[in-house]
Design an enzyme around this catalytic site. Structure first.
Site, PDB file in Angstrom:
ATOM      1  N   HIS A 180       0.688  -1.350   0.040  1.00 45.58           N
ATOM      2  CA  HIS A 180      -0.118  -0.168   0.129  1.00 45.58           C
ATOM      3  C   HIS A 180       0.991   1.214   0.086  1.00 45.58           C
ATOM      4  CE1 HIS A 180      -3.568  -2.605   1.254  1.00 45.58           C
ATOM      5  NE2 HIS A 180      -2.279  -2.606   1.719  1.00 45.58           N
ATOM      6  N   SER A 235      14.040  21.968 -16.357  1.00 51.08           N
ATOM      7  CA  SER A 235      12.903  22.588 -17.161  1.00 51.08           C
ATOM      8  C   SER A 235      13.549  23.992 -17.477  1.00 51.08           C
ATOM      9  CB  SER A 235      11.928  22.769 -15.147  1.00 51.08           C
ATOM     10  OG  SER A 235      11.727  24.105 -15.408  1.00 51.08           O
ATOM     11  N   LYS A 269      15.335  22.434 -11.094  1.00 50.49           N
ATOM     12  CA  LYS A 269      14.669  20.818 -11.610  1.00 50.49           C
ATOM     13  C   LYS A 269      15.060  20.172 -12.508  1.00 50.49           C
ATOM     14  CE  LYS A 269      10.188  19.927 -11.479  1.00 50.49           C
ATOM     15  NZ  LYS A 269      10.145  19.559 -10.986  1.00 50.49           N
ATOM     16  N   GLU A 283       9.752   8.568 -17.093  1.00 53.12           N
ATOM     17  CA  GLU A 283       8.137   8.732 -17.530  1.00 53.12           C
ATOM     18  C   GLU A 283       7.624   8.591 -18.788  1.00 53.12           C
ATOM     19  OE1 GLU A 283       7.059  13.251 -14.930  1.00 53.12           O
ATOM     20  OE2 GLU A 283       8.657  13.334 -15.162  1.00 53.12           O
TER      21      GLU A 283
END
Ligand code: ARG
Length: 472
Positions: free
Chosen positions: A155, A276, A282, A289
């Site tokens: 979980h 970024s 960043k 991804e």
């Protein structure tokens, strides 16, 4: 003029030409198409349909087309609709009447089924090789981290401690099954549909088995209608690909999580992260991804083809032309994802101290504390209750179970003894799970060794199949 123009009194509408032509994408099959034609022509000579001179003209003409196509010197034309008719037309333009005999005893319907099988056979080998390399690389990484403790989760809540090596070898199990599935799909697709004709075979006395053997197939399809309408092999490949992408995606999801400031378990190499345009600080895990994101299109390709096929009456229908882009896109996506995953994993930094610190937090040793009471004769359900209360107490006090004094422990149960502390350290918790498939370091070593044996075996399977095909 179209190769099938005889029956038509009018030109095809230009919209239709553009709409039904597949040459823009099926030109990718030129090598397979030519290999099939060379084998078909050789067989036509053996059975007396072609003279030796005709066959040799066809053979050398096709070889020249192949060389030109590979060099990018062929102008494919939409007017000739697809790769099969483009090549036949080029051949006839180059060698004259002999070229017009090549299509004897053959249809584009069995031809395209053949091409796609040959194509997938080769691409599956490339995918399997890339996946094997990725798996080997992950095994080496796992080997280095059998003693790197980390929290295991359920979980996404801390559950019990494992090692990073154990966590990684979970993925190598998935990849082993993927390799097995690819080998399986390859084995089943490896039969020749040539001779099925348009749908009902042909009357020329073709030597189907001879052509099949020459093309390295292990056999032939056994029903001419199935031979031209079956795309199970493509669906099986897409299904194996979808499952493999799901595994890559789960791994990428973890990499994304692990590289967050909140987890901090790994740091991606600068070469495998991106920045970024606005936020100077960043460093984003775009590669992971994208692999996760591309999983969607691979699933889409599987569902797309299944849906194309579901309502088709036997035998060939033009709908089936829609199979190719799904297959090509999946092959490209999978190969790119596999290629980028390995160096991304190999170059990332594993923050061992953060991982093992994480393994000590969140009461990951609570089960072991309950197990300790069980050893002392307390039924597990009662032990669970006792430790649950201790966890509640510690959570309120901001303490850890191993920091409770013996007195405090004894208030919960008189059976606690001094040696309990040695049994609930992270290391003890991991080492105690000394069973097949468990996180104990020797068991992880064993699992790594077994997976290496499997990789050898499966690579051997692929190599043996290819050896037979290359020297029929
Ligand atoms: N381009 C077609 C395909 O990809 C080849 C088979 C065409 N056959 C036909 N009878 N129209 O499926």
């Amino acid at each position: 003029m179209k190769l099938w123009a005889g029956r038509f009194a009018k030109e095809t509408d230009s919209l239709v030409n553009d709409f039904h032509s597949s040459i823009s994408f099926d030109q990718r099959l030129y090598r397979e198409d030519i290999a099939g034609s060379i084998a078909h022509a050789a067989m036509l000579r053996r059975i007396g349909v072609l003279s030796p001179e005709e066959e040799s003209l066809i053979h050398s003409g096709l070889e020249q087309i192949q060389a030109d196509a590979t060099a990018g010197r062929v102008a494919w034309t939409e007017d000739a609709e697809d790769i099969h008719m483009n090549i036949e037309k080029l051949l006839t333009d180059r060698i004259g009447d002999a070229g017009k005999k090549l299509h004897t005893g053959r249809s584009r319907n069995d031809q395209v089924a053949l091409d796609l099988r040959l194509y997938l056979r080769r691409e599956i080998d490339i995918i399997a090789a890339l996946l094997t390399e990725l798996t080997e690389s992950m095994l080496s990484l796992a080997q280095r981290h059998v003693l790197t403790w980390m929290p295991g989760y359920t979980h996404l809540q801390k559950a019990q401690p494992v090692s990073f090596g154990h966590h990684l070898t979970a993925y190598t199990q998935m990849f082993s099954r993927d390799l097995d599935r690819l080998a399986d799909a390859r084995r089943r697709l490896n039969v020749s549909p040539l001779g099925s004709g348009a749908l009902a075979g042909t009357p020329y006395g073709l030597d189907r088995a001879g052509v099949a053997a020459e093309l390295g197939f292990t056999g032939t399809t056994l029903n001419s209608m199935d031979g031209v309408s079956d795309r199970d092999f493509a669906v099986e490949f897409l299904a194996a690909a979808a499952l493999l992408m799901m595994h890559l995606s789960r791994l990428c999801e973890e990499i994304i999580l692990w590289s967050t400031n909140e987890f901090g378990f790994i740091t991606l190499d600068d070469a495998y992260a991106t920045g970024s345009s606005i936020m100077p600080q960043k460093k984003n895990p775009d590669v992971a991804e994208l692999v996760r994101g591309k999983t969607g299109r691979v699933y889409g390709n599987l569902i797309g083809l299944l849906t194309v096929l579901k309502g088709l009456p036997l035998a060939y229908n033009k709908d089936m032309q829609e199979d190719k882009e799904s297959v090509f896109d999946t092959v490209d996506t999978l190969q790119k994802c596999l290629m980028v995953m390995r160096p991304m994993l190999e170059t990332m930094t594993v923050n061992e101290a953060v991982m093992s610190q994480g393994a000590r937090q969140g009461f990951t040793n609570a089960t072991d504390l309950a197990d300790y009471l069980v050893e002392k004769g307390i039924p597990f359900r009662s032990a669970h209750e006792i430790i649950g209360k201790l966890v509640l107490f510690c959570a309120q006090e901001g303490r850890a179970l191993e920091n409770l004094t013996l007195d405090e422990l004894r208030q919960a149960s008189p059976v606690f003894d001094d040696e309990v502390y040695g049994q609930i350290s992270v290391e003890a918790c991991v080492r105690k799970r000394n069973l097949l498939g468990g996180p104990n370091p020797e068991q992880v070593d064993r699992s790594i060794a077994l997976t290496r044996v499997f990789l050898k075996e499966i690579s051997g399977r692929f190599a043996a199949a290819k050896m037979v095909e290359d020297n029929p």
